[in-house]
Design a protein around this motif. Structure first.
Motif, PDB file in Angstrom:
ATOM      1  N   HIS A 185      45.977  17.974 -25.140  1.00  0.00           N
ATOM      2  CA  HIS A 185      44.774  17.157 -25.259  1.00  0.00           C
ATOM      3  C   HIS A 185      45.170  15.701 -25.393  1.00  0.00           C
ATOM      4  CE1 HIS A 185      41.819  20.395 -25.743  1.00  0.00           C
ATOM      5  NE2 HIS A 185      42.825  21.051 -26.260  1.00  0.00           N
ATOM      6  N   ARG A 243      39.384  18.467 -17.611  1.00  0.00           N
ATOM      7  CA  ARG A 243      39.049  17.784 -18.864  1.00  0.00           C
ATOM      8  C   ARG A 243      39.597  16.353 -18.856  1.00  0.00           C
ATOM      9  NH1 ARG A 243      37.060  21.235 -22.610  1.00  0.00           N
ATOM     10  NH2 ARG A 243      37.304  19.655 -24.216  1.00  0.00           N
ATOM     11  N   GLU A 296      36.359  27.876 -23.670  1.00  0.00           N
ATOM     12  CA  GLU A 296      37.400  26.874 -23.489  1.00  0.00           C
ATOM     13  C   GLU A 296      38.489  27.046 -24.544  1.00  0.00           C
ATOM     14  OE1 GLU A 296      34.832  23.319 -21.339  1.00  0.00           O
ATOM     15  OE2 GLU A 296      35.563  23.026 -23.374  1.00  0.00           O
ATOM     16  N   LEU A 299      33.704  23.688 -16.612  1.00  0.00           N
ATOM     17  CA  LEU A 299      35.052  23.287 -16.228  1.00  0.00           C
ATOM     18  C   LEU A 299      35.882  24.450 -15.698  1.00  0.00           C
ATOM     19  CD1 LEU A 299      35.872  20.838 -19.131  1.00  0.00           C
ATOM     20  CD2 LEU A 299      35.067  20.314 -16.850  1.00  0.00           C
ATOM     21  N   ASP A 328      37.039  14.829 -28.502  1.00  0.00           N
ATOM     22  CA  ASP A 328      36.785  15.881 -27.522  1.00  0.00           C
ATOM     23  C   ASP A 328      35.967  16.993 -28.170  1.00  0.00           C
ATOM     24  OD1 ASP A 328      36.867  17.209 -25.138  1.00  0.00           O
ATOM     25  OD2 ASP A 328      39.011  17.684 -25.195  1.00  0.00           O
ATOM     26  N   LEU A 346      41.799  23.793 -15.828  1.00  0.00           N
ATOM     27  CA  LEU A 346      40.951  23.423 -16.960  1.00  0.00           C
ATOM     28  C   LEU A 346      41.428  22.119 -17.586  1.00  0.00           C
ATOM     29  CD1 LEU A 346      38.634  24.226 -18.870  1.00  0.00           C
ATOM     30  CD2 LEU A 346      40.308  25.498 -20.219  1.00  0.00           C
ATOM     31  N   PHE A 383      29.853  16.425 -17.411  1.00  0.00           N
ATOM     32  CA  PHE A 383      30.122  17.751 -17.917  1.00  0.00           C
ATOM     33  C   PHE A 383      29.471  18.808 -17.036  1.00  0.00           C
ATOM     34  CE2 PHE A 383      31.406  15.505 -21.641  1.00  0.00           C
ATOM     35  CZ  PHE A 383      32.346  16.326 -22.216  1.00  0.00           C
ATOM     36  N   ILE A 402      35.302  21.310 -27.746  1.00  0.00           N
ATOM     37  CA  ILE A 402      35.759  22.562 -27.144  1.00  0.00           C
ATOM     38  C   ILE A 402      34.599  23.546 -27.238  1.00  0.00           C
ATOM     39  CG2 ILE A 402      37.581  24.303 -27.081  1.00  0.00           C
ATOM     40  CD1 ILE A 402      38.643  21.460 -26.871  1.00  0.00           C
ATOM     41  N   VAL A 462      37.350  14.192 -16.704  1.00  0.00           N
ATOM     42  CA  VAL A 462      36.109  13.853 -17.402  1.00  0.00           C
ATOM     43  C   VAL A 462      36.343  12.695 -18.361  1.00  0.00           C
ATOM     44  CG1 VAL A 462      34.480  14.674 -19.154  1.00  0.00           C
ATOM     45  CG2 VAL A 462      35.020  16.111 -17.189  1.00  0.00           C
TER      46      VAL A 462
END
Length: 260
Positions: free
Chosen positions: A247, A130, A75, A222, A69, A126, A219, A71, A133
């Motif tokens: 996460h 994520r 974020e 977000l 991932d 948020l 993307f 950030i 996505v």
């Protein structure tokens, strides 16, 4: 003053208190922000730059680390739960580019979530965005060719680490691209060279340029800053929400590196 657009509707006094209880740190490119296995009582909010979340592999003869991932600015990287005052990191957080990061006490953020339901809802939205996505990437990229995988990642980087219109920061190395795409560095290097020779990718002092229609991407921004979160009625947020901000630990591509 506030550390993040999410706190725009928090009272000035509480924003000032949050700033005073937080710490702003700067990190060089490739510097470890948080090591896997270490304990932290902070939430990491990116003020500038880009961080990457790294899952350490256990393969032989040489373990492969996978970037699961990114950030980006505004974020958050949050531990497995906001219910606990501290957490043990499951992943390593690394600065993909020179970055400035606000280290916000978990206790302070949890207090704001209790006092301002819109903050908790914003964090939840948020996290949901994520996860959506990553699910879309896993589903789509599992069926793509090597060139399509690389094309998609390069296009995403123009959003994650923009250098100019249609370009991404040239300091994002091929090793990072390989780690994020689930391919070997050699395969990424060969694929990008071929794309350059065909005029699909161009490098200059500003960055690596990718055509706007090069590939699709999931993307977007977000966190919709323009949304009026203050319109949310008080007490609409169930406290169990606070236990769900985490996460995903898995490799988002779900594939082994491709052989040369």
């Amino acid at each position: 003053m506030y550390l993040n657009p999410l706190f725009a509707n928090v009272s000035q006094a509480e924003r000032v208190a949050l700033v005073r209880s937080s710490e702003l740190r700067s990190y060089r490119r490739n510097e470890v922000v948080l090591a896997a296995g270490s304990w932290s009582d902070r939430v990491y909010c990116v003020a500038s730059g880009l961080l990457r979340v790294v899952e350490h592999g256990s393969g032989r003869p040489q373990p492969i680390d996978v970037t699961t991932d990114f950030i980006r600015q505004d974020e958050f990287f949050i531990g497995p739960s906001l219910a606990e005052d501290a957490f043990q990191a499951r992943h390593t957080l690394v600065a993909a580019l020179p970055s400035s990061v606000h280290l916000i006490p978990v206790v302070a953020l949890r207090t704001l979530c209790s006092a301002y339901p819109e903050v908790a809802i914003g964090l939840l939205e948020l996290a949901i965005a994520r996860m959506a996505v990553m699910r879309n990437q896993l589903r789509r990229m599992s069926a793509l060719s090597t060139e399509d995988v690389v094309s998609r990642v390069l296009h995403q980087l123009t959003v994650l680490a923009p250098a100019s219109t249609g370009a991404f920061d040239k300091r994002i190395s091929q090793s990072v691209i390989a780690s994020y795409s689930g391919l070997s560095r050699e395969v990424v290097n060969k694929t990008m060279r071929d794309m350059e020779q065909r005029g699909l990718v161009r490098r200059d002092d500003q960055g690596v340029h990718v055509p706007a229609d090069f590939a699709s991407t999931d993307f977007g921004r977000l966190l919709p800053v323009e949304k009026n979160l203050a319109s949310v009625e008080p007490n609409q947020v169930d406290p169990v929400f606070l236990q769900g901000f985490s996460h995903a630990p898995a490799d988002p591509w779900g594939r082994k590196p491709e052989a040369d």
